[in-house]
Design an enzyme around this catalytic site. Structure first.
Site, PDB file in Angstrom:
ATOM      1  N   ASP A  47       0.831  -1.208   0.000  1.00 32.59           N
ATOM      2  CA  ASP A  47       0.000   0.000   0.000  1.00 32.59           C
ATOM      3  C   ASP A  47       0.863   1.254   0.000  1.00 32.59           C
ATOM      4  O   ASP A  47       1.609   1.509   0.934  1.00 32.59           O
ATOM      5  CB  ASP A  47      -0.862   0.002   1.276  1.00 32.59           C
ATOM      6  CG  ASP A  47      -1.779   1.203   1.341  1.00 32.59           C
ATOM      7  OD1 ASP A  47      -2.871   1.135   0.749  1.00 32.59           O
ATOM      8  OD2 ASP A  47      -1.408   2.217   1.968  1.00 32.59           O
ATOM      9  N   TYR A  52       2.600   9.966  -0.199  1.00 34.08           N
ATOM     10  CA  TYR A  52       3.677   9.448   0.666  1.00 34.08           C
ATOM     11  C   TYR A  52       5.044   9.763   0.039  1.00 34.08           C
ATOM     12  O   TYR A  52       6.073   9.594   0.681  1.00 34.08           O
ATOM     13  CB  TYR A  52       3.579   7.927   0.867  1.00 34.08           C
ATOM     14  CG  TYR A  52       2.320   7.431   1.532  1.00 34.08           C
ATOM     15  CD1 TYR A  52       1.425   8.314   2.125  1.00 34.08           C
ATOM     16  CD2 TYR A  52       2.019   6.073   1.567  1.00 34.08           C
ATOM     17  CE1 TYR A  52       0.259   7.858   2.721  1.00 34.08           C
ATOM     18  CE2 TYR A  52       0.859   5.605   2.165  1.00 34.08           C
ATOM     19  CZ  TYR A  52      -0.013   6.502   2.740  1.00 34.08           C
ATOM     20  OH  TYR A  52      -1.160   6.031   3.318  1.00 34.08           O
ATOM     21  N   LYS A  77      -2.853   5.983  -4.185  1.00 34.60           N
ATOM     22  CA  LYS A  77      -3.984   6.850  -3.824  1.00 34.60           C
ATOM     23  C   LYS A  77      -3.876   8.230  -4.456  1.00 34.60           C
ATOM     24  O   LYS A  77      -2.775   8.793  -4.530  1.00 34.60           O
ATOM     25  CB  LYS A  77      -4.053   7.016  -2.301  1.00 34.60           C
ATOM     26  CG  LYS A  77      -3.920   5.716  -1.517  1.00 34.60           C
ATOM     27  CD  LYS A  77      -4.175   5.901  -0.037  1.00 34.60           C
ATOM     28  CE  LYS A  77      -3.868   4.636   0.735  1.00 34.60           C
ATOM     29  NZ  LYS A  77      -2.431   4.451   1.021  1.00 34.60           N
ATOM     30  N   HIS A 110      -7.798   9.318  -1.929  1.00 36.97           N
ATOM     31  CA  HIS A 110      -7.183   9.282  -0.599  1.00 36.97           C
ATOM     32  C   HIS A 110      -8.100   9.842   0.501  1.00 36.97           C
ATOM     33  O   HIS A 110      -8.258   9.234   1.556  1.00 36.97           O
ATOM     34  CB  HIS A 110      -5.861  10.056  -0.644  1.00 36.97           C
ATOM     35  CG  HIS A 110      -4.862   9.628   0.377  1.00 36.97           C
ATOM     36  ND1 HIS A 110      -3.516   9.668   0.166  1.00 36.97           N
ATOM     37  CD2 HIS A 110      -5.010   9.152   1.632  1.00 36.97           C
ATOM     38  CE1 HIS A 110      -2.875   9.227   1.245  1.00 36.97           C
ATOM     39  NE2 HIS A 110      -3.768   8.912   2.156  1.00 36.97           N
TER      40      HIS A 110
HETATM   41  N1  LIG Z   1      -5.636   6.073   3.737  1.00 39.07           N
HETATM   42  C1  LIG Z   1      -5.113   6.819   4.680  1.00 39.07           C
HETATM   43  O1  LIG Z   1      -5.524   7.963   4.891  1.00 39.07           O
HETATM   44  C2  LIG Z   1      -3.993   6.282   5.509  1.00 39.07           C
HETATM   45  C3  LIG Z   1      -3.621   6.957   6.675  1.00 39.07           C
HETATM   46  C4  LIG Z   1      -2.589   6.407   7.445  1.00 39.07           C
HETATM   47  C5  LIG Z   1      -1.956   5.237   7.041  1.00 39.07           C
HETATM   48  N2  LIG Z   1      -2.338   4.602   5.878  1.00 39.07           N
HETATM   49  C6  LIG Z   1      -1.675   3.346   5.430  1.00 39.07           C
HETATM   50  O2  LIG Z   1      -1.788   2.391   6.472  1.00 39.07           O
HETATM   51  C7  LIG Z   1      -0.496   1.876   6.759  1.00 39.07           C
HETATM   52  C8  LIG Z   1      -0.412   1.399   8.191  1.00 39.07           C
HETATM   53  O3  LIG Z   1      -0.707   2.422   9.103  1.00 39.07           O
HETATM   54  P1  LIG Z   1       0.418   3.181   9.966  1.00 39.07           P
HETATM   55  O4  LIG Z   1       1.703   3.075   9.281  1.00 39.07           O
HETATM   56  O5  LIG Z   1      -0.139   4.518  10.253  1.00 39.07           O
HETATM   57  O6  LIG Z   1       0.399   2.412  11.377  1.00 39.07           O
HETATM   58  P2  LIG Z   1       0.453   0.889  11.900  1.00 39.07           P
HETATM   59  O7  LIG Z   1       0.664  -0.054  10.783  1.00 39.07           O
HETATM   60  O8  LIG Z   1      -0.739   0.718  12.773  1.00 39.07           O
HETATM   61  O9  LIG Z   1       1.723   0.934  12.849  1.00 39.07           O
HETATM   62  C9  LIG Z   1       3.023   1.117  12.353  1.00 39.07           C
HETATM   63  C10 LIG Z   1       3.976   1.194  13.537  1.00 39.07           C
HETATM   64  O10 LIG Z   1       3.911  -0.029  14.269  1.00 39.07           O
HETATM   65  C11 LIG Z   1       5.210  -0.553  14.475  1.00 39.07           C
HETATM   66  N3  LIG Z   1       5.076  -2.024  14.426  1.00 39.07           N
HETATM   67  C12 LIG Z   1       4.664  -2.764  13.377  1.00 39.07           C
HETATM   68  N4  LIG Z   1       4.623  -4.060  13.689  1.00 39.07           N
HETATM   69  C13 LIG Z   1       5.023  -4.158  14.985  1.00 39.07           C
HETATM   70  C14 LIG Z   1       5.195  -5.246  15.870  1.00 39.07           C
HETATM   71  N5  LIG Z   1       4.943  -6.505  15.487  1.00 39.07           N
HETATM   72  N6  LIG Z   1       5.640  -4.978  17.136  1.00 39.07           N
HETATM   73  C15 LIG Z   1       5.893  -3.707  17.539  1.00 39.07           C
HETATM   74  N7  LIG Z   1       5.753  -2.629  16.726  1.00 39.07           N
HETATM   75  C16 LIG Z   1       5.326  -2.862  15.463  1.00 39.07           C
HETATM   76  C17 LIG Z   1       6.055  -0.001  13.360  1.00 39.07           C
HETATM   77  O11 LIG Z   1       7.389   0.145  13.770  1.00 39.07           O
HETATM   78  P3  LIG Z   1       8.600  -0.669  13.042  1.00 39.07           P
HETATM   79  O12 LIG Z   1       8.656  -0.164  11.639  1.00 39.07           O
HETATM   80  O13 LIG Z   1       9.781  -0.288  13.845  1.00 39.07           O
HETATM   81  O14 LIG Z   1       8.260  -2.135  13.132  1.00 39.07           O
HETATM   82  C18 LIG Z   1       5.418   1.370  13.144  1.00 39.07           C
HETATM   83  O15 LIG Z   1       5.977   2.321  14.024  1.00 39.07           O
HETATM   84  C19 LIG Z   1       0.426   3.055   6.413  1.00 39.07           C
HETATM   85  O16 LIG Z   1       1.778   2.682   6.350  1.00 39.07           O
HETATM   86  C20 LIG Z   1      -0.184   3.485   5.121  1.00 39.07           C
HETATM   87  O17 LIG Z   1       0.216   2.618   4.075  1.00 39.07           O
HETATM   88  C21 LIG Z   1      -3.344   5.118   5.115  1.00 39.07           C
END
Ligand SMILES: NC(=O)c1ccc[n+]([C@@H]2O[C@H](COP(=O)([O-])OP(=O)(O)OC[C@H]3O[C@@H](n4cnc5c(N)ncnc54)[C@H](OP(=O)(O)O)[C@@H]3O)[C@@H](O)[C@H]2O)c1
Length: 280
Positions: A47, A52, A77, A110
């Site tokens: 994704d 980004y 997006k 988005h």
């Molecule tokens: N459509 C939208 O508006 C929108 C908005 C926000 C995000 N997104 C998408 O959603 C994706 C995911 O959301 P997000 O990046 O905001 O947050 P997330 O996936 O909920 O959390 C990411 C964080 O969790 C940590 N993490 C991951 N696996 C872990 C584990 N097993 N143990 C401990 N820590 C862990 C990662 O650190 P490490 O890297 O150090 O493991 C990172 O800091 C984004 O990357 C993006 O692609 C879309």
């Protein structure tokens, strides 16, 4: 051979793995390596987003992984500043150039930016981009029920998916009900609630102990069992593998109900309400 990651079928007949790799903040060489290691850990859905500014790193990560394009699903997006029809069409093509791909498996709007009121026009562009073969499947992100109803009514085309903020602190029960009514697949962003407070949450920690799993694994298993496609981000090859090891255990109804109790009306991580949030 049974697939390592189960797939869901979208309302247009295409499929999607039930979990994928988020890439927000994965840039440059390290970003490309994180994408490549994710694919080698087993991820097939990646994704990204125009905003980004890492479609290039994602494309490079795909190349480095050595896995063929046909085995992968890539999502990007459309940003808010390109919601007019002509700009959207150009942006999709620019996204493809940046990622060095011929097509996206999924392209979504988005954010709806209702104050700008151009999301129906943007949706029309996505409908045509799909007809032209630039994208396999089209969807939206952060669309509230009223935005979904409007694009469906005005164009006759139902999005295949809506990517929304969804985690145990904000579980979107009502929004998921609307999706189910329309046959729209739910996808969760920040599925781990950014792995902050959730890691020390007593309810989830106890459930994790019972199953001899980690808190992130329980949360991602919960995402799978509520029927949402999750896209957790991790830069660490070890945590990427950990986040994929969720298909060998099952949460009971009681455990699912306990996790459901963690949701709060003000549970959005950053207060980003799609009715007002503007991001161009
Ligand atoms: N459509 C939208 O508006 C929108 C908005 C926000 C995000 N997104 C998408 O959603 C994706 C995911 O959301 P997000 O990046 O905001 O947050 P997330 O996936 O909920 O959390 C990411 C964080 O969790 C940590 N993490 C991951 N696996 C872990 C584990 N097993 N143990 C401990 N820590 C862990 C990662 O650190 P490490 O890297 O150090 O493991 C990172 O800091 C984004 O990357 C993006 O692609 C879309």
């Amino acid at each position: 051979m049974e697939k390592a990651i189960p797939e869901v079928t979208l309302n247009d007949g295409t499929t999607l793995p039930v979990t994928g790799l988020g890439t927000y903040g994965l840039w440059g060489n390290a970003g490309a390596n994180a994408v490549s290691s994710g694919i080698n850990a087993g991820y097939r859905l990646i994704d990204t987003a125009y905003n980004y500014e890492n479609e290039g790193a994602v494309g490079e990560g795909i190349k480095r992984s050595g896995i063929s394009r046909e085995e992968l699903w890539v999502t990007s997006k459309l940003p808010g500043r390109y919601h007019t029809y002509d700009k959207a069409m150009v942006a999709i093509q620019e996204s493809l150039y940046r990622s060095n791909l011929d097509y996206f498996d999924l392209y979504v709007i988005h954010w709806p930016l209702p104050n700008q009121d151009l999301y129906v026009e943007a949706w029309q562009a996505l409908i045509d981009a799909q007809k032209w073969g630039l994208v396999r499947s089209i969807g939206v992100s952060n669309f509230l029920p009223e935005h979904l109803e409007r694009i469906i009514q005005e164009t006759g085309v139902t999005p295949s998916l809506n990517q929304v903020e969804l985690h145990p602190f904000f579980n979107q029960e009502e929004q998921r009900r609307v999706h189910a009514e329309h046959g729209i697949q739910t996808q969760s962003w920040s599925p781990l609630a950014r792995a902050a407070d959730i890691l020390s949450n007593e309810t989830v920690r106890k459930i994790a102990e019972t199953h001899n799993k980690t808190v992130p694994q329980v949360v991602l298993r919960w995402q799978y069992q509520i029927g949402s496609v999750s896209i957790p981000r991790s830069t660490s090859p070890q945590r990427q593998r950990e986040n994929l090891a969720i298909f060998d255990f099952e949460l009971s109804e009681a455990e699912m109900a306990d996790i459901a109790k963690l949701t709060r009306p003000d549970g959005r991580l950053f207060g980003m309400d799609p009715a007002t949030h503007e991001e161009f």
